[in-house]
Each structure stands twice: as C-alpha cells, then as structure tokens.
Design an enzyme around this catalytic site. Structure first.
Site, PDB file in Angstrom:
ATOM      1  N   ASP A 169       0.841  -1.206   0.000  1.00 32.51           N
ATOM      2  CA  ASP A 169       0.000   0.000   0.000  1.00 32.51           C
ATOM      3  C   ASP A 169       0.873   1.252   0.000  1.00 32.51           C
ATOM      4  O   ASP A 169       0.656   2.188  -0.786  1.00 32.51           O
ATOM      5  CB  ASP A 169      -0.889   0.040   1.250  1.00 32.51           C
ATOM      6  CG  ASP A 169      -1.905  -1.077   1.317  1.00 32.51           C
ATOM      7  OD1 ASP A 169      -3.065  -0.854   0.937  1.00 32.51           O
ATOM      8  OD2 ASP A 169      -1.545  -2.185   1.756  1.00 32.51           O
ATOM      9  N   THR A 181      -6.780  -4.954   0.650  1.00 33.25           N
ATOM     10  CA  THR A 181      -5.549  -5.212   1.404  1.00 33.25           C
ATOM     11  C   THR A 181      -5.666  -6.430   2.308  1.00 33.25           C
ATOM     12  O   THR A 181      -4.748  -7.262   2.373  1.00 33.25           O
ATOM     13  CB  THR A 181      -5.159  -3.977   2.247  1.00 33.25           C
ATOM     14  OG1 THR A 181      -4.916  -2.873   1.376  1.00 33.25           O
ATOM     15  CG2 THR A 181      -3.905  -4.250   3.061  1.00 33.25           C
TER      16      THR A 181
END
Length: 310
Positions: free
Chosen positions: A50, A121
């Site tokens: 990320d 995620t």
C-alpha cells in the site's frame, strides 16, 4: 506530446503507472516482507505494498502533472519522491486516441485523481489475490470521467498464463482491456462485502432476493465481477466505502452502460472538497435493472444512510 490534451495524457500516464504498481505489488508479496499494520481495526490494514504503490502513483503523477490534485487512501504517508519507483512513461495506444471534445480544454488544475494503491488489502494478506486491484480514478467537475483498474494477479491460478490485467476508460472513448461478458440469464447473484457486513447490509441483500451471494473483498474486485459477467449486482448498504474505492470502477462501469449510485439512487460526487466516505452506500449494476434493486432496499436502511454527502 504537448498537443495531446491533458486528460488523454493523464489517462495514458495512469495506465503505465498502474502497470508499474502491479509489478511493485508482486515484488513485495514475493519478498515475504509485507510490513502489515492496523489502521483503525483488524479489517482495515496497511502493508508495505500500500505504502510503496501510493508513493509510486503520487510521485509519478506529480512529475508530469504538477498542478493536479491527487487524493490517496494512505493520506498520512511521507510522499517523498523516489525516482527508483517512479513511472514517467505514457501508454502509446492511449496517446494515439482522439480525445472527446468535451475534455479537450479541461485544465490540469481542475482535475482530481482518486487513488487506492491496493484495494483489497486484507485479502492480499490472506492470499486471496484475485480480490486485489490498483485503482486510479479521474474526476472533473465532481464527476468520475475516467479510470484505470489493474489486477496484479489476474490469471494467477492458471499455470503458465500471463499474469495481470489492466482495464481503462475515458467517458466518450470506450472501455479497453475487457472482453464483453453477460451474467447468467437465470438467477440473481449479488456481490457484497466480505469483512464489513452488518444488519443493514444483510437486510438489503435479503430484500433483493438473491439466488447466491458472493462475499468478496475490494470495491474494484466487485465491479470487475459485474464487468466480467459473474454477478448481477453489487449491493453495499453501508457508509464504509470511500471515493478512492469507487471513482475508477464507476467511470469504467458507466462507460460500459452500467450504473453506480448510492442507496437513494443519487450520483456519487468527486469534488476535491467532498466527504471522502460514500455515506449513502453503493449500489452497482450493469446488465440488470438498477431501479429494481433500488426499490427493494428497505426504507429503514435508506433513512439510516445519509444521501447528502455522497
């Protein structure tokens, strides 16, 4: 290149940046060093992928478009430019296209990019790699007008197949990187959240009379299930989804003739000052009657969701 309108150059750059981002995601997963941290709770995670991908996207966009507004999910990051992960190229096929007249003079300073560097995620950390997308959405005058969805692990379960897929669009140009598929003519398959369910979400799904419910991660992945003809609708009656989750998917879905609104049937807004949450929830369809689903969302659910800030 100076004669190519800014919007088209921005799409061409975003395609290349998204593909570079996919390479970064795969490299970090292969390293085994995910660097997982919790942001708000166990369902809201951040990884090294990320962080690194957002730095790649933001620094790459600002390199060629310094007057642009870029809004990313990981808003607390140090955005120091790292030239080793920067992508400065442009997709040649996009640069060769003819920009729709309505966007030819759109100024860089009025364009807003909504970035989710790694949508899905939690699923990424759990090995559900087909749920993962990189999302780069383009908005102007509050509307989602273009975007890129990159799936770093598309085909990952097919040994020997080419890994990864990039889908992109600009309003008036069409959608690229996608094969047309329609959902089954029988049944009513609904995609919804895997990790953020609640009574309102479940009541809304039940009211829509599904024959099957797919609980999966990532807004980008759910819209891709619509585009790939796997599901009939994406129903999420909760304010948990954000603008960076929906901008690129909405632009691509609408360019294919689909619809994405909140639970009141109102369009989402993408002005740079807008509330980041999609406070009215998300309802998306492609080959199905959008109003049919809207009319079945319980009144109690609609009353609990704020349509004004969507």
């Amino acid at each position: 290149m100076a004669s190519v309108p800014t919007v088209l150059r921005l799409l061409a750059a975003s395609v290349k940046i998204a593909e570079k981002s996919g390479n970064i995601v795969r490299r970090i997963l292969s390293s085994g060093e995910l660097g997982i941290v919790e942001k708000e709770n166990v369902n809201d995670l951040q990884t090294e992928a990320d962080r690194t991908v957002q730095r790649c996207i933001v620094s790459s966009l600002y390199h060629n478009f310094p007057k642009l507004t870029v809004i990313g999910e990981e808003d607390d990051l140090d955005e120091t430019v790292d030239k080793d992960i920067m992508e400065t190229g442009f997709a040649d096929d996009v640069m060769a296209m003819t920009c729709p007249e309505k966007f030819v003079n759109a100024p860089e300073s009025e364009l807003v990019m909504w970035v989710d560097p790694l949508d899905g995620t939690k699923e990424f950390t759990q090995g559900l790699l087909d749920h993962v997308t990189v999302l780069i959405g383009l908005s102007w005058q509050g509307k989602a007008i273009g975007g890129v969805i990159h799936q770093p692990y598309f085909n990952y379960q097919n040994k020997g197949a080419e890994l990864g897929r990039t889908i992109y669009s600009l309003n008036g140009l069409g959608v690229f990187g996608l094969t047309d598929k329609k959902p089954p003519t029988e049944g009513n398959i609904i995609a919804t959240t895997r990790s953020h369910s609640n009574k309102a979400v479940n009541d809304s799904i039940e009211a829509c009379e599904p024959t099957e419910v797919l609980r999966v991660g990532g807004a980008g992945h759910k819209v891709m299930l619509l585009l790939d003809g796997v599901v009939h609708a994406y129903v999420f009656a909760s304010p948990g989804c954000k603008k960076w989750d929906t901008c690129a998917p909405e632009a691509i879905l609408k360019e294919k003739g689909g619809t994405l609104t909140d639970m009141h049937g109102s369009d989402l807004q993408y002005h740079k000052e807008v509330q980041r949450q999609n406070t009215g929830g998300v309802l998306a369809t492609l080959h199905s009657d959008h109003s049919w689903y809207l009319n079945r969302i319980p009144a109690s659910v609609k009353e609990a969701l704020n349509p004004v800030k969507s």
